[in-house]
Scaffold this motif. Structure first.
Motif, PDB file in Angstrom:
ATOM      1  N   ALA A   1       1.060  -1.413  -0.101  1.00 38.10           N
ATOM      2  CA  ALA A   1       0.020   0.076  -0.040  1.00 38.10           C
ATOM      3  C   ALA A   1       0.736   1.325   0.021  1.00 38.10           C
ATOM      4  CB  ALA A   1      -1.043  -0.114   1.337  1.00 38.10           C
ATOM      5  N   GLN A   2       1.959   1.396   0.824  1.00 43.52           N
ATOM      6  CA  GLN A   2       2.822   2.393   0.868  1.00 43.52           C
ATOM      7  C   GLN A   2       3.410   2.621  -0.397  1.00 43.52           C
ATOM      8  OE1 GLN A   2       4.725   1.208   4.530  1.00 43.52           O
ATOM      9  NE2 GLN A   2       4.724   3.425   4.970  1.00 43.52           N
ATOM     10  N   TYR A   3       3.727   1.340  -1.240  1.00 46.44           N
ATOM     11  CA  TYR A   3       4.470   1.587  -2.262  1.00 46.44           C
ATOM     12  C   TYR A   3       3.615   2.144  -3.364  1.00 46.44           C
ATOM     13  CZ  TYR A   3       9.232   0.178  -1.553  1.00 46.44           C
ATOM     14  OH  TYR A   3      10.734   0.294  -1.134  1.00 46.44           O
ATOM     15  N   LEU A   4       2.459   1.661  -3.466  1.00 42.64           N
ATOM     16  CA  LEU A   4       1.397   2.144  -4.674  1.00 42.64           C
ATOM     17  C   LEU A   4       1.208   3.408  -4.393  1.00 42.64           C
ATOM     18  CD1 LEU A   4      -0.525  -1.297  -4.707  1.00 42.64           C
ATOM     19  CD2 LEU A   4       1.198  -0.434  -6.543  1.00 42.64           C
ATOM     20  N   THR A   5       0.672   3.901  -2.940  1.00 40.70           N
ATOM     21  CA  THR A   5       0.078   5.163  -2.750  1.00 40.70           C
ATOM     22  C   THR A   5       1.547   6.186  -3.091  1.00 40.70           C
ATOM     23  OG1 THR A   5      -0.960   4.410  -0.877  1.00 40.70           O
ATOM     24  CG2 THR A   5      -0.337   6.795  -0.852  1.00 40.70           C
ATOM     25  N   SER A   6       2.722   5.734  -3.203  1.00 44.60           N
ATOM     26  CA  SER A   6       4.042   6.730  -3.193  1.00 44.60           C
ATOM     27  C   SER A   6       3.971   6.892  -4.874  1.00 44.60           C
ATOM     28  CB  SER A   6       5.071   6.091  -2.788  1.00 44.60           C
ATOM     29  OG  SER A   6       5.175   5.942  -1.338  1.00 44.60           O
TER      30      SER A   6
ATOM     31  N   LEU B   1      12.159   4.335   4.896  1.00 41.59           N
ATOM     32  CA  LEU B   1      10.989   4.651   5.663  1.00 41.59           C
ATOM     33  C   LEU B   1      10.010   3.552   5.812  1.00 41.59           C
ATOM     34  CD1 LEU B   1      10.694   8.417   4.244  1.00 41.59           C
ATOM     35  CD2 LEU B   1      11.097   7.549   6.688  1.00 41.59           C
ATOM     36  N   ILE B   2       9.768   2.870   4.712  1.00 41.89           N
ATOM     37  CA  ILE B   2       8.943   1.608   4.684  1.00 41.89           C
ATOM     38  C   ILE B   2       9.462   0.495   5.544  1.00 41.89           C
ATOM     39  CG2 ILE B   2       7.533   0.123   3.133  1.00 41.89           C
ATOM     40  CD1 ILE B   2       7.660   2.474   0.861  1.00 41.89           C
ATOM     41  N   LEU B   3      10.517   0.326   5.451  1.00 40.20           N
ATOM     42  CA  LEU B   3      11.067  -0.811   6.171  1.00 40.20           C
ATOM     43  C   LEU B   3      10.890  -0.434   7.807  1.00 40.20           C
ATOM     44  CD1 LEU B   3      12.345  -3.388   5.471  1.00 40.20           C
ATOM     45  CD2 LEU B   3      14.529  -2.409   5.730  1.00 40.20           C
ATOM     46  N   SER B   4      11.138   0.916   8.070  1.00 39.39           N
ATOM     47  CA  SER B   4      10.996   1.471   9.497  1.00 39.39           C
ATOM     48  C   SER B   4       9.537   1.237   9.799  1.00 39.39           C
ATOM     49  CB  SER B   4      11.345   2.711   9.707  1.00 39.39           C
ATOM     50  OG  SER B   4      12.694   2.828   9.425  1.00 39.39           O
ATOM     51  N   SER B   5       8.516   1.726   8.952  1.00 44.59           N
ATOM     52  CA  SER B   5       7.169   1.485   9.349  1.00 44.59           C
ATOM     53  C   SER B   5       6.725  -0.027   9.564  1.00 44.59           C
ATOM     54  CB  SER B   5       6.391   2.144   8.288  1.00 44.59           C
ATOM     55  OG  SER B   5       6.625   3.438   7.935  1.00 44.59           O
ATOM     56  N   ALA B   6       7.261  -0.715   8.552  1.00 43.29           N
ATOM     57  CA  ALA B   6       6.636  -2.162   8.779  1.00 43.29           C
ATOM     58  C   ALA B   6       7.413  -2.985  10.199  1.00 43.29           C
ATOM     59  CB  ALA B   6       7.254  -3.107   7.525  1.00 43.29           C
TER      60      ALA B   6
ATOM     61  N   ILE C   1       4.949   8.840   4.523  1.00 45.01           N
ATOM     62  CA  ILE C   1       5.385   9.068   3.037  1.00 45.01           C
ATOM     63  C   ILE C   1       4.696  10.366   2.512  1.00 45.01           C
ATOM     64  CG2 ILE C   1       5.929   6.618   2.598  1.00 45.01           C
ATOM     65  CD1 ILE C   1       3.025   6.376   1.205  1.00 45.01           C
ATOM     66  N   PHE C   2       3.622  10.688   3.230  1.00 45.30           N
ATOM     67  CA  PHE C   2       3.003  11.856   2.751  1.00 45.30           C
ATOM     68  C   PHE C   2       4.005  13.065   3.024  1.00 45.30           C
ATOM     69  CE2 PHE C   2       0.537  15.623   4.490  1.00 45.30           C
ATOM     70  CZ  PHE C   2       0.011  15.971   3.459  1.00 45.30           C
ATOM     71  N   ILE C   3       4.497  13.121   4.289  1.00 40.92           N
ATOM     72  CA  ILE C   3       5.553  14.116   4.515  1.00 40.92           C
ATOM     73  C   ILE C   3       6.755  13.937   3.632  1.00 40.92           C
ATOM     74  CG2 ILE C   3       6.973  15.131   6.495  1.00 40.92           C
ATOM     75  CD1 ILE C   3       4.076  15.637   6.711  1.00 40.92           C
ATOM     76  N   TYR C   4       7.231  12.852   3.335  1.00 44.82           N
ATOM     77  CA  TYR C   4       8.337  12.663   2.651  1.00 44.82           C
ATOM     78  C   TYR C   4       8.143  13.157   1.284  1.00 44.82           C
ATOM     79  CZ  TYR C   4      12.026  10.288   0.058  1.00 44.82           C
ATOM     80  OH  TYR C   4      13.152   9.894  -0.847  1.00 44.82           O
TER      81      TYR C   4
ATOM     82  N   ASN D   1      15.813   6.084   0.404  1.00 42.23           N
ATOM     83  CA  ASN D   1      14.993   6.789   1.478  1.00 42.23           C
ATOM     84  C   ASN D   1      13.572   6.252   1.672  1.00 42.23           C
ATOM     85  OD1 ASN D   1      17.221   8.540   2.237  1.00 42.23           O
ATOM     86  ND2 ASN D   1      16.412  10.206   1.081  1.00 42.23           N
ATOM     87  N   LEU D   2      13.063   6.274   0.580  1.00 40.40           N
ATOM     88  CA  LEU D   2      11.578   5.645   0.647  1.00 40.40           C
ATOM     89  C   LEU D   2      11.541   4.307   1.171  1.00 40.40           C
ATOM     90  CD1 LEU D   2       8.643   5.801   0.222  1.00 40.40           C
ATOM     91  CD2 LEU D   2       9.113   4.969  -2.196  1.00 40.40           C
ATOM     92  N   PHE D   3      12.597   3.455   0.735  1.00 38.25           N
ATOM     93  CA  PHE D   3      12.641   1.986   1.164  1.00 38.25           C
ATOM     94  C   PHE D   3      13.006   1.939   2.479  1.00 38.25           C
ATOM     95  CE2 PHE D   3      15.728  -1.444   2.098  1.00 38.25           C
ATOM     96  CZ  PHE D   3      14.847  -2.627   1.952  1.00 38.25           C
TER      97      PHE D   3
END
Length: 301
Positions: free
Chosen positions: A31-36, A58-63, A162-165, A54-56
């Motif tokens: 969902a985070q990747y598709l939203t991005s 951030l998503i890994l930290s979230s997970a 990811i919105f802030i990113y 950086n996105l990778f």
């Protein structure tokens, strides 16, 4: 002997996967990747999004934070879940509480380590996020209204990251977020109806226990009506491509949800309502690809 050890190891791995809700984590990452790629940064090439370091991280930290959150929530709710979800709880108990706590701390340390690759602000953000999840699991979830509100905010936080990113502040994104948030709030309230027996035994002050089923159903009806507003805005005011069929389907499901809600009295009926909302949320993830199919194909090929 080796075969028995392998079976125990497999059971423990399945147990841990169940505790951290591995399937939910996989959906979250997708969902985070598709939203991005298709909502927050549609102007970028897919390669730039999917191979953004950086996105990778951030998503890994979230997970990892969400996974650790499921563990600490499981730790505090073990007695309640034994009543509400006996079969799942028996599977979860193949891993000891001590092991769960060890994995919890390891995951949190990994999350901070991953965030440190992005920036110091990311480290602070995820540190606060970890603390907020612990505080919710330990105390806030027992507090009337606040528990539902905080749970919904914590659930949507990975998308806020990811919105802030990407710093994309278009109105359509806020409307998408409003629809998602309302679905999550509704799901939390339905879960309270579904888990009344265990919540009552463990002295949780949830809306159904304090105000009863009737008023809880009224709140859910109001939330369903409110959810129609962003849905209609996304259909009529914005170009959502073929995703509009997803929103039309969501409207039909919400109508069925409200009608079936007032006939629901037992656990399996509330579970069905819960699954309807979960389907709307998960289907929404994959429906992102329908916003502009031609653009998706062009960016892929």
């Amino acid at each position: 002997m080796a075969s028995t050890s392998n079976k125990r190891l497999l059971l423990k791995m399945l147990s841990l996967f169940s505790v951290v809700r591995g399937y939910n984590i996989l959906v979250l990452i997708l969902a985070q990747y598709l939203t991005s790629a298709f909502i927050l940064a549609p102007e970028l090439a897919l390669r730039e999004v999917f191979f953004d370091d950086n996105l990778f991280f951030l998503i890994l930290s979230s997970a990892t934070v969400i996974a650790s959150g499921y563990i600490i929530n499981n730790f505090y709710d073990s007695e309640k879940d034994l009543i509400n979800r006996p079969k799942k709880t028996m599977l979860d108990r193949f891993v000891s509480q001590r092991t769960k706590l060890s994995v919890y701390f390891i995951l949190n340390l990994l999350a901070i380590f991953f965030a440190s690759y992005v920036s110091f602000k990311a480290v602070v953000f995820f540190s606060v996020y970890i603390f907020a999840i612990w505080l919710y699991s330990h105390r806030l979830k027992r507090i009337l209204f606040l528990g539902n509100l905080v749970a919904s905010i914590l659930t949507i936080t990975p998308f806020f990251v990811i919105f802030i990113y990407y710093k994309n502040f278009q109105t359509v994104i806020f409307i998408h977020a409003t629809f998602l948030y309302l679905m999550i709030v509704m799901r939390e309230l339905v879960k309270d109806l579904e888990n009344m027996q265990g919540d009552l035994v463990q002295n949780y002050h949830t809306i159904p226990i304090v105000y009863g089923e009737k008023l809880s159903k009224f709140f859910l009806t109001i939330l369903s009506i409110l959810a129609v507003i962003p849905t209609m805005l996304l259909i009529t005011r914005f170009d959502t491509g073929y995703m509009e069929y997803y929103f039309y389907t969501s409207l039909i499901l919400l109508i069925f949800f409200v009608l079936f809600l007032y006939f629901s009295k037992v656990k399996w009926q509330f579970l069905l309502l819960h699954n309807i909302l979960k389907f709307i949320i998960v289907a929404g993830v994959f429906s992102i690809l329908l916003i502009d199919i031609d653009e998706v194909l062009n960016r892929v090929f």
